[in-house]
Write an enzyme that holds these catalytic residues in place. Structure first.
Site, PDB file in Angstrom:
ATOM      1  N   LYS A 226      20.880  23.352 -31.310  1.00  0.00           N
ATOM      2  CA  LYS A 226      21.027  24.663 -30.659  1.00  0.00           C
ATOM      3  C   LYS A 226      22.053  24.570 -29.528  1.00  0.00           C
ATOM      4  O   LYS A 226      22.888  25.447 -29.365  1.00  0.00           O
ATOM      5  CB  LYS A 226      19.684  25.146 -30.099  1.00  0.00           C
ATOM      6  CG  LYS A 226      18.713  25.596 -31.166  1.00  0.00           C
ATOM      7  CD  LYS A 226      17.488  26.299 -30.589  1.00  0.00           C
ATOM      8  CE  LYS A 226      16.617  25.396 -29.743  1.00  0.00           C
ATOM      9  NZ  LYS A 226      16.063  24.224 -30.430  1.00  0.00           N
TER      10      LYS A 226
ATOM     11  N   MET B 103       3.098  25.232 -25.707  1.00  0.00           N
ATOM     12  CA  MET B 103       2.396  26.451 -26.118  1.00  0.00           C
ATOM     13  C   MET B 103       1.026  26.173 -26.737  1.00  0.00           C
ATOM     14  O   MET B 103       0.158  27.035 -26.694  1.00  0.00           O
ATOM     15  CB  MET B 103       3.252  27.251 -27.105  1.00  0.00           C
ATOM     16  CG  MET B 103       4.515  27.789 -26.499  1.00  0.00           C
ATOM     17  SD  MET B 103       4.218  28.667 -24.984  1.00  0.00           S
ATOM     18  CE  MET B 103       5.405  27.869 -23.941  1.00  0.00           C
TER      19      MET B 103
ATOM     20  N   CYS C 197       4.040  32.615 -22.046  1.00  0.00           N
ATOM     21  CA  CYS C 197       4.658  31.329 -22.314  1.00  0.00           C
ATOM     22  C   CYS C 197       4.024  30.227 -21.477  1.00  0.00           C
ATOM     23  O   CYS C 197       3.670  29.176 -21.999  1.00  0.00           O
ATOM     24  CB  CYS C 197       6.139  31.505 -22.011  1.00  0.00           C
ATOM     25  SG  CYS C 197       7.156  30.083 -22.091  1.00  0.00           S
ATOM     26  N   MET C 198       3.820  30.471 -20.191  1.00  0.00           N
ATOM     27  CA  MET C 198       3.280  29.380 -19.371  1.00  0.00           C
ATOM     28  C   MET C 198       2.379  29.827 -18.231  1.00  0.00           C
ATOM     29  O   MET C 198       2.167  29.088 -17.291  1.00  0.00           O
ATOM     30  CB  MET C 198       4.371  28.448 -18.835  1.00  0.00           C
ATOM     31  CG  MET C 198       5.729  28.967 -18.655  1.00  0.00           C
ATOM     32  SD  MET C 198       6.193  30.224 -17.479  1.00  0.00           S
ATOM     33  CE  MET C 198       5.019  30.546 -16.361  1.00  0.00           C
TER      34      MET C 198
ATOM     35  N   GLY D 145       9.200  26.506 -22.129  1.00  0.00           N
ATOM     36  CA  GLY D 145       9.964  26.962 -23.284  1.00  0.00           C
ATOM     37  C   GLY D 145      11.203  27.755 -22.958  1.00  0.00           C
ATOM     38  O   GLY D 145      12.062  27.942 -23.806  1.00  0.00           O
ATOM     39  N   GLN D 146      11.325  28.254 -21.739  1.00  0.00           N
ATOM     40  CA  GLN D 146      12.483  29.074 -21.381  1.00  0.00           C
ATOM     41  C   GLN D 146      13.291  28.375 -20.290  1.00  0.00           C
ATOM     42  O   GLN D 146      12.739  27.632 -19.482  1.00  0.00           O
ATOM     43  CB  GLN D 146      12.042  30.454 -20.882  1.00  0.00           C
ATOM     44  CG  GLN D 146      11.378  31.287 -21.961  1.00  0.00           C
ATOM     45  CD  GLN D 146      11.193  32.726 -21.512  1.00  0.00           C
ATOM     46  OE1 GLN D 146      12.103  33.522 -21.591  1.00  0.00           O
ATOM     47  NE2 GLN D 146      10.012  33.056 -21.028  1.00  0.00           N
TER      48      GLN D 146
END
Lengths: 155, 801
Positions: free
Chosen positions: B87, B368, B183-184, B405-406
């Site tokens: 990615k 997650m 997400c968190m 995740g972000q």
């Protein structure tokens, strides 16, 4: 193309079975027609919504060609990691064995094409560097089909 | 990997090739790769953190004629040391999809705004004017809480900060949330309840010194590839190093694991308590550490699942002691744990031995799997318990590690505090002192910030459905693809009285629902800052121009503020923050006429100074590959809470969990039981559904599916099934199936024996595909403490169609 909204959003939103092959074919056709104007437009024109939704789910179909029989894929840009042209469904990268290294370590030539050689940057001394060991993090196979949205800067 | 096995590889390869009948010789011409990009000397290179996950790799971005044409891993960054995942290597394409939004759009019929109209190009002035009209009406009719902002862990730090200041200090509305809630949020409440302070104590450096890695439901080989490569590197360097993949799905991370342990969904709670029980029974705990540094607590039980509207929950912690805790976990015998989880006594003992052996350094990792969990806070607490009971925390190689995740879930949403209840630097709106400090820094009268939170993310959408929120503005997010139980919330957005604004770079499933679409500038089209999962704050400069009329989210927020007569919130001393000569300013700074990003950051920095959250001065970050806070006297902090590493720990203390300063600096061991999930497979809906991602696609796929090489690597979301289930249902790879729940359905193709194999009785569907809206099927149950939804567990049926 953008339709007036009905309850639940787009008429062809998934979970709705009305769509499928015909819709997909229409979407592709519509996409082709829309391409030249997609980036342009002035204030008095209606926005043409392209988007990624085609209205139909798909299946991922990868090459079943053996290594050496699949040719070499062009890289996305100079310096980008090479893409995998051949079947990898049976190949594993485990702690005990790395199925990629066999051919690619030395760039072994198989029929007309040579396996792309692992470059010096990937080594720590004579060993493939541990951080490069999981080849699949960068080198990915390519399935059939084209993305619904094309790039502006691809050549 | 030993020399011997390497030769084995070569041998195997050679055999493989000769079986194919090819000629074998070495090709000397193919050793190029990165060298090519290095040699393109007509490119301008500058650093930026990657646009995708929370790892925070640094990339060098190559620009030519105003376009990004190449990237390479940044060799000066200790995060990725010159490497990138697939990615990351695709970053040069994410800006350039042909359907990039370049003009504001308003849904119109006959030239006027109409909810049933079509998206039509408009000027910024018209679009912002309409937004202001709708915002003023909603606030006048129903109060400021009716005007909602839904932001993102992909906001830059100053975008999140400006949005928070505008909403809480300007509009006087706490109706600001972020996709990071999904997400968190459980990671945050896990940290806050155990340590009294958010974010990991360690850094990625710890991976290089660990002997054991335990993945708690995290397929890092696909979701955090560069961090996984640090693990493979460690496994290669030390034959005795071990990776245990504790998971509900057999996946690529298992390929490098010395043991794959499959457990039943939700039973991680029982497993963690079962390990703790063995540790105590066998005496594999650290009594000295327990005595000096730990406190014991219990909270409420049978806490519900938030399925009903206006669900409210407040935990009531009660002090306990080690004896009570010992008694509590004694119920989690290996037999009981096996019954709940399917994990054998041997495997449970294996885990306990690894955590308990004082000679082994253990890093536990999760994302997650533990956070998107109706008992997410609890399972975070329970894994911390294992590190605390053994004293394996806050030292090199011994760390519990909550990943993100972000790219700026930490830097923006958690540190700035862009949630309904939070303020910067771990402060909350419910605390009068915290509000007063914030009002002082913001130069606002006392009492400006409302003291009560309004809606957390799920409740915000429910409030939209109920008509309590009427304007919903999404920035850098895709809520109308990403929310669980999506049918309800898409319909909420489409209600006549509701007005939806979506700021994004491409048409998405959310722009379908939007009444106004604002074209945003992205990544290096603006100046930015992200904070990664090791507390590293990283900056980048603007390198290219956004297409057409696109504007950065910061510009959009400030333009909105000005039109709401709140522009003074962003009036800073232009003389103090001049734009440096030759600096490529962002649109927002150009309009302001001064270095707006610097002004915002220097104000924001005041929150952290002296409070364990110290950030360095603005300019320092442009000169470094980021620094891990707290940054005190110019030095970053690698390990928090530990003497000799953390400047806030006094000499002689050893460890100091100063987030719980008032409780004597002790970390909390929580008594949290196993409780079942709200919905389990039954006769009608016999399968578990678990959702997630794949390596090549990030979040809802709006960027990655527009990159040809990523699209083709994994074009469509498929449903992965266990071979036994597939056989029984007559399903093969390529069968067209329908997955449905009590809430909705989704059609896709099945895959058997593909990249992942779920346990029997489970189907796995990633959510990146706009043609496979799997969130129509998922359940919007959430953790009552964190308010984070569980996307990993609900009951579904599968039909061949």
């Amino acid at each position: 193309m953008m339709a007036p909204r009905s309850e639940g959003g787009r008429k062809n939103s998934l979970g709705d079975n009305r769509v499928l092959v015909i819709a997909a074919a229409l979407a592709v056709l519509a996409l082709i027609l829309a391409l030249p104007t997609a980036c342009g437009g002035s204030a008095d024109t209606t926005f043409r919504e392209q988007g990624l939704a085609t209205g139909a789910p798909g299946m991922n179909l990868y090459s079943d060609k053996e290594p050496g029989q699949a040719g070499i894929l062009p890289r996305p840009y100079e310096g980008a990691p090479p893409l995998v042209p051949h079947d990898v469904s049976k190949m594993k990268v485990t702690r005990e064995k790395n199925d990629c290294v066999g051919c690619h370590q030395e760039g072994i030539k198989v029929s007309q094409d040579a396996a792309t050689k692992i470059p010096a940057s990937h080594y720590q001394g004579t060993e493939l560097a541990g951080i490069r060991y999981n080849c699949r993090e960068c080198h990915v196979p390519q399935a059939e089909g084209e993305p619904p949205v094309q790039q502006m800067n691809t050549t | 990997m030993s020399e011997y096995t390497r030769r084995e590889f070569l041998k195997r390869g050679a055999v493989f090739v000769s079986v194919l009948g090819g000629t074998i010789y070495l090709n000397p011409y193919l050793d190029h790769v990165e060298a090519l990009a290095e040699n393109l000397d007509d490119l301008t290179w500058d650093k930026a953190p990657c646009r995708f996950c929370g790892t925070g790799c640094s990339v060098m971005v190559g620009v030519k004629d105003g376009k990004i044409v190449a990237v390479k891993g940044d060799t000066e960054s200790s995060v990725n040391k010159g490497t990138l995942c697939v990615k990351g290597y695709s970053l040069p394409f994410i800006q350039y999809g042909r359907d990039r939004l370049t003009n504001p759009l308003i849904r119109k019929k006959n030239g006027r705004y109409d909810k049933q109209g079509e998206l039509t190009e408009a000027s910024w002035d018209e679009a912002m004017g309409l937004i202001v009209e709708k915002a003023k009406k909603a606030i006048e009719d129903k109060g400021p809480q009716a005007m909602a902002m839904y932001g993102s862990g992909q906001w830059t730090i100053w975008e999140g900060y400006a949005a928070s200041k505008l909403w809480k200090g300007g509009l006087r509305s706490n109706s600001i949330e972020v996709n990071a809630r999904h997400c968190m949020a459980s990671a945050v409440t896990g940290f806050m309840t155990t340590f009294g302070a958010d974010e990991p104590m360690g850094t990625y450096e710890d991976f290089l010194q660990a002997d054991v890695f335990v993945l708690w439901g995290a397929n890092m080989a696909e979701m955090h590839p560069i961090l996984f490569s640090k693990i493979t590197s460690r496994l290669e360097a030390d034959q005795d190093a071990r990776l245990i993949n504790l998971t509900t799905i057999s996946n690529r991370s298992s390929d490098m694991a010395s043991r794959e342990i499959i457990f039943k969904p939700q039973s991680d709670l029982a497993i963690a308590n079962g390990i703790a029980n063995i540790l105590i029974q066998e005496g594999w705990i650290n009594p000295d550490f327990i005595g000096k540094h730990l406190a014991f607590k219990r909270g409420k039980e049978n806490i519900g699942y938030g399925l009903e509207d206006k669900f409210a929950f407040e935990d009531e912690p009660q002090a306990a002691d080690f004896a009570a805790y010992k008694q509590f976990v004694s119920a989690y015998t290996p037999e009981y744990v096996e019954k709940l989880s399917g994990v054998s006594r041997e495997d449970l003992y294996l885990l306990a031995r690894l955590y308990g052996d004082p000679l082994l350094k253990v890093v536990s990792l999760w994302t997650m799997g533990m956070n998107q969990h109706t008992r997410g806070t609890w399972i975070n607490n329970l894994v911390y318990n294992l590190h605390l009971l053994t004293g394996k925390i806050s030292e090199p190689g011994n760390q519990p590690y909550s990943l993100t995740g972000q790219p700026s879930a930490c830097g923006t949403t958690r540190e700035v505090g862009t949630f309904t209840h939070r303020l910067p630097a771990d402060m909350t709106v419910t605390n009068a002192g915290h509000r007063a400090k914030t009002e002082k820094i913001w130069g606002l009268p006392e009492g400006t910030i409302p003291a009560q939170p309004t809606f957390h993310a799920i409740e915000m959408m429910k409030a939209l459905d109920r008509g309590e929120v009427n304007v919903f503005w999404s920035m850098t997010a895709n809520p109308f693809q990403g929310y669980p139980n999506l049918n309800r919330y898409r319909n909420a957005g489409l209600k006549e009285e509701n007005f939806i604004i979506v700021s994004d770079v491409y048409p998405t499933r959310s722009t379908e629902v939007a009444d106004v679409v604002l074209p945003s500038a992205m990544w290096v089209e603006k100046e930015g800052a992200f904070g990664n999962a090791e507390r590293r704050t990283q900056f980048w400069k603007r390198m290219t121009d956004a297409p057409g009329e696109s504007r950065s989210d910061l510009w959009q927020l400030i333009d909105f503020a000005k039109r709401m007569d709140l522009g003074s919130l962003f009036d800073y001393d232009a003389d103090r923050f001049p734009i440096p000569a030759g600096h490529k300013s962002s649109d927002a700074a150009q309009d302001a006429g001064f270095y707006l990003e610097k002004a915002l950051f220097e104000e924001y920095r005041q929150f952290g100074l002296g409070t364990h959250h110290d950030l360095a001065p603005f300019d320092v970050y442009h000169q470094t590959r980021g620094l891990r806070w707290p940054v005190v006297d110019g030095k970053e902090t690698l390990i928090r809470y530990r003497e000799g590493y953390d400047p806030y720990v006094e000499k002689g203390k050893g460890w100091d969990f100063y987030g719980n300063e008032k409780a004597g600096g002790k970390a909390v061991v929580w008594m949290r039981p196993y409780e079942p999930p709200p919905e389990q497979p039954d006769g009608q809906y016999p399968f578990w559904l678990c959702t997630g991602r794949v390596l090549e696609h990030w979040h809802s796929g709006t960027m990655t599916r527009r990159v040809k090489s990523l699209y083709k690597a994994y074009p469509h979301a498929t449903a992965s099934l266990h071979p036994d289930d597939a056989g029984r249902l007559g399903i093969k790879s390529g069968s067209r199936i329908k997955v449905s729940s009590r809430r909705g359905e989704s059609v896709m193709f099945a895959e058997v024996g593909g990249r992942v194999t779920p346990q029997a009785g489970m189907v796995y569907v990633p959510w990146f595909d706009e043609d496979v809206m799997i969130n129509n099927v998922t359940l919007d149950a959430y953790d009552p403490i964190s308010k984070q939804a569980d996307f990993k567990k609900c009951a579904v049926k599968i039909e061949v169609i």
